[in-house]
Design a protein around this motif. Structure first.
Motif, mmCIF file in Angstrom:
data_model
loop_
_atom_site.group_PDB
_atom_site.id
_atom_site.type_symbol
_atom_site.label_atom_id
_atom_site.label_comp_id
_atom_site.label_asym_id
_atom_site.label_seq_id
_atom_site.Cartn_x
_atom_site.Cartn_y
_atom_site.Cartn_z
ATOM 1 N N PRO A 195 1.278 -1.389 -0.282
ATOM 2 C CA PRO A 195 -0.133 0.137 -0.253
ATOM 3 C C PRO A 195 0.256 1.160 -0.013
ATOM 4 O O PRO A 195 0.665 2.241 -0.508
ATOM 5 C CB PRO A 195 -0.984 -0.080 1.564
ATOM 6 C CG PRO A 195 -0.894 -1.732 1.148
ATOM 7 C CD PRO A 195 0.525 -2.144 1.394
ATOM 8 N N ARG A 196 1.854 1.206 0.635
ATOM 9 C CA ARG A 196 2.464 2.551 0.577
ATOM 10 C C ARG A 196 2.931 3.104 -0.798
ATOM 11 O O ARG A 196 3.113 3.763 -1.301
ATOM 12 C CB ARG A 196 3.969 1.988 2.183
ATOM 13 C CG ARG A 196 4.846 3.261 1.734
ATOM 14 C CD ARG A 196 6.216 3.242 2.985
ATOM 15 N NE ARG A 196 6.910 1.234 3.045
ATOM 16 C CZ ARG A 196 7.539 1.155 1.615
ATOM 17 N NH1 ARG A 196 8.319 2.521 1.227
ATOM 18 N NH2 ARG A 196 8.167 0.182 1.547
ATOM 19 N N TYR A 223 -8.831 0.259 -5.495
ATOM 20 C CA TYR A 223 -8.923 -1.328 -5.732
ATOM 21 C C TYR A 223 -7.906 -1.649 -5.878
ATOM 22 O O TYR A 223 -7.821 -3.575 -6.012
ATOM 23 C CB TYR A 223 -9.345 -0.422 -7.825
ATOM 24 C CG TYR A 223 -9.187 -1.583 -8.690
ATOM 25 C CD1 TYR A 223 -9.975 -3.009 -8.954
ATOM 26 C CD2 TYR A 223 -8.341 -1.867 -9.977
ATOM 27 C CE1 TYR A 223 -10.239 -3.754 -9.837
ATOM 28 C CE2 TYR A 223 -7.873 -3.007 -10.853
ATOM 29 C CZ TYR A 223 -9.125 -4.329 -10.783
ATOM 30 O OH TYR A 223 -8.993 -5.269 -10.984
ATOM 31 N N TRP A 224 -6.469 -1.474 -6.204
ATOM 32 C CA TRP A 224 -5.457 -2.104 -6.517
ATOM 33 C C TRP A 224 -4.536 -3.187 -4.855
ATOM 34 O O TRP A 224 -4.320 -3.396 -5.121
ATOM 35 C CB TRP A 224 -4.263 -0.782 -6.079
ATOM 36 C CG TRP A 224 -4.243 -0.197 -7.952
ATOM 37 C CD1 TRP A 224 -4.376 -1.372 -9.211
ATOM 38 C CD2 TRP A 224 -3.264 0.728 -8.172
ATOM 39 N NE1 TRP A 224 -4.199 -0.505 -9.812
ATOM 40 C CE2 TRP A 224 -3.640 0.696 -9.562
ATOM 41 C CE3 TRP A 224 -3.116 1.481 -7.294
ATOM 42 C CZ2 TRP A 224 -2.915 1.513 -10.306
ATOM 43 C CZ3 TRP A 224 -2.472 2.753 -8.521
ATOM 44 C CH2 TRP A 224 -2.192 2.574 -9.372
ATOM 45 N N THR A 225 -5.963 -1.859 -3.884
ATOM 46 C CA THR A 225 -5.790 -2.952 -2.554
ATOM 47 C C THR A 225 -6.575 -3.644 -2.086
ATOM 48 O O THR A 225 -6.833 -4.389 -0.932
ATOM 49 C CB THR A 225 -4.961 -1.879 -1.519
ATOM 50 O OG1 THR A 225 -6.734 -1.452 -1.696
ATOM 51 C CG2 THR A 225 -4.050 -0.505 -1.860
ATOM 52 N N GLY A 226 -7.753 -4.092 -2.764
ATOM 53 C CA GLY A 226 -8.200 -5.456 -2.772
ATOM 54 C C GLY A 226 -9.645 -4.430 -2.090
ATOM 55 O O GLY A 226 -10.412 -5.775 -1.466
ATOM 56 N N ARG A 227 -9.767 -3.707 -1.998
ATOM 57 C CA ARG A 227 -11.364 -2.482 -0.625
ATOM 58 C C ARG A 227 -12.614 -2.619 -1.916
ATOM 59 O O ARG A 227 -13.275 -2.614 -1.422
ATOM 60 C CB ARG A 227 -10.408 -1.751 -0.306
ATOM 61 C CG ARG A 227 -9.529 -1.394 1.265
ATOM 62 C CD ARG A 227 -9.755 -0.693 1.594
ATOM 63 N NE ARG A 227 -8.836 0.499 1.360
ATOM 64 C CZ ARG A 227 -8.861 1.939 0.558
ATOM 65 N NH1 ARG A 227 -10.165 1.955 0.357
ATOM 66 N NH2 ARG A 227 -8.211 2.213 -0.185
ATOM 67 N N LEU A 228 -11.638 -2.311 -2.843
ATOM 68 C CA LEU A 228 -12.992 -2.470 -4.216
ATOM 69 C C LEU A 228 -13.140 -2.846 -5.303
ATOM 70 O O LEU A 228 -11.917 -3.470 -5.610
ATOM 71 C CB LEU A 228 -13.050 -0.899 -4.506
ATOM 72 C CG LEU A 228 -13.204 0.243 -3.965
ATOM 73 C CD1 LEU A 228 -12.929 1.770 -4.265
ATOM 74 C CD2 LEU A 228 -14.316 0.113 -3.000
ATOM 75 N N THR A 261 -2.711 -12.480 -2.880
ATOM 76 C CA THR A 261 -4.126 -13.812 -2.177
ATOM 77 C C THR A 261 -2.763 -14.638 -1.861
ATOM 78 O O THR A 261 -2.932 -15.688 -0.544
ATOM 79 C CB THR A 261 -4.308 -14.497 -3.681
ATOM 80 O OG1 THR A 261 -5.666 -13.479 -3.940
ATOM 81 C CG2 THR A 261 -4.797 -16.084 -3.716
ATOM 82 N N ALA A 262 -1.391 -14.467 -2.770
ATOM 83 C CA ALA A 262 -0.377 -15.594 -2.692
ATOM 84 C C ALA A 262 -0.235 -15.279 -0.712
ATOM 85 O O ALA A 262 0.657 -16.573 0.614
ATOM 86 C CB ALA A 262 0.836 -15.532 -2.846
ATOM 87 N N ALA A 263 0.407 -14.018 -0.291
ATOM 88 C CA ALA A 263 0.399 -13.532 0.744
ATOM 89 C C ALA A 263 -0.407 -14.079 2.423
ATOM 90 O O ALA A 263 -0.415 -14.860 2.925
ATOM 91 C CB ALA A 263 0.187 -11.612 1.458
#
Length: 281
Positions: A195-196, A223-228, A261-263
Motif C-alpha cells: 500500500p505504501r 481497487y489495487w489494495t482489494g477494498r474495491l 492472495t499468495a500472502a
C-alpha cells in the motif's frame, strides 16, 4: 503469455524441491530416487522412476531432457499439498500471466521510485538492462526478471531454461535465470509494504500533473489494495500511462491481487518466463 506467476507450497519447496535440485547437480539418479520416496503424486513419481532408471552417472545433464523439463514444471508450477501417501498435486494451479515486458513495466512502476515510466525510450532502456542482469532489492520486479533471493545452492539456469538467460556467481552470491521464486515470508513482507508503494506511485502522478488532488485517487488505491472490486472510470488520464491508463490500472490490480492472495494463504511465489516471449534483449 510471456511471464507466469504461480503460488507455491512453501514447505514443499523448502523440504523437497530445493534439496532435490541441489543434489541433482552431481547425482541426478540418486536425487530422483530420494525424491520419489516422498511423492504420492502418480505422475511425478513415474517421471522420477523413469528418469532415474535411464540416467547415466552424473548430474542433470545425464537425464532425458524432455522428461526432466516435465518433472521440473510439475514440481515448481503445480499446487502441492501433503497427503497420507506423500506429497500430491491437487486443485487448479491458478496464477497470473501477462506479456513479460508489460508485467515488468508495472512492477517497476511500483517498486522503483526513479523508474521513468512516462518516458517510453528511457523506460525501455531500464527494462532491457534490468532483464540482462536483474538487480536485487526491487521486490516483485526482481522476481519477474529471474533474480534469486535467497541465493540458491545450485545454479538455477542448469535446472530450467527457456530463453538461455542466467548467471551463478558464488562469490557475489548472485544468481538469476528464466525462473525464480520467493519464500512465503518475503511475499508477506511485500504485501505489508505494497500500500505504501502504491500511494507513492499515485503521489508521483499527482505531482507530475501538477494537480492539487488526484481524481479517483482513493478509488484507484482501493481497487489495487482489494477494498474495491472494480476500478473507477477515470475523469483525468494518468500522465504516465497515456490513453491506456484504464487498462494499465486494471492490469496492476490483477498483479496486486495475485500477490495479496499468495500472502494471505502463506504461500511463496514462483515466476517463469515462457518460451513464447518476444522481448528483445
Amino acid at each position: 503469455m510471456d511471464v507466469v506467476l504461480r503460488p507455491i507450497n512453501d514447505r514443499f519447496f523448502h523440504e523437497q524441491v530445493l534439496p532435490f535440485f541441489t543434489r541433482a547437480m552431481g547425482d541426478a539418479a540418486g536425487a530422483l530416487e530420494a525424491l520419489s520416496n516422498h511423492l504420492g503424486d502418480a505422475q511425478a513419481f513415474t517421471l522420477c522412476q523413469r528418469l532415474a532408471s535411464s540416467a547415466l552417472p552424473g548430474g542433470v545433464g545425464s537425464v532425458d531432457s524432455d522428461g526432466w523439463m516435465d518433472l521440473v514444471d510439475r514440481l515448481v508450477f503445480q499446487p502441492w499439498h501433503e497427503a497420507p501417501g506423500g506429497w500430491e498435486v491437487g486443485g487448479s494451479p491458478g496464477g497470473y500471466a501477462d506479456e513479460w515486458d508489460e508485467a515488468l513495466n508495472l512492477a517497476l512502476m511500483v517498486e522503483d521510485p526513479t523508474y521513468p515510466y512516462w518516458d517510453t525510450r528511457a523506460a525501455r532502456t531500464v527494462r532491457d538492462n534490468f532483464r540482462r542482469r536483474p538487480p536485487g532489492e526491487q521486490g516483485l520486479a526482481s522476481l519477474l526478471a529471474g533474480q534469486w533471493d535467497p541465493f540458491p545452492d545450485f545454479p538455477p539456469d542448469r535446472v530450467f531454461v527457456t530463453q538461455g538467460r542466467g548467471e551463478y556467481a558464488v562469490r557475489e552470491r548472485f544468481a538469476f535465470a528464466d525462473w525464480a521464486w520467493r519464500p512465503a515470508k518475503t511475499v508477506v513482507h511485500w504485501q505489508v509494504n505494497l500500500p505504501r508503494k502504491l500511494e507513492r506511485l499515485l503521489a508521483r502522478e499527482q505531482e507530475r500533473m501538477k494537480l492539487p488532488s488526484l481524481p479517483e485517487r482513493d478509488e484507484v488505491l482501493g481497487y489495487w489494495t482489494g477494498r474495491l472490486p472494480q476500478p473507477p472510470p477515470l475523469s483525468v488520464l494518468f500522465s504516465g500511462l497515456g490513453p491506456n491508463a484504464a487498462t494499465w490500472i486494471r492490469e496492476l490490480g490483477a498483479l496486486t491481487l495475485h500477490l495479496r492472495t499468495a500472502a494471505q494463504t502463506k504461500q511463496g511465489l514462483a515466476a517463469l518466463v515462457t518460451r513464447g516471449t518476444t522481448v528483445r534483449l
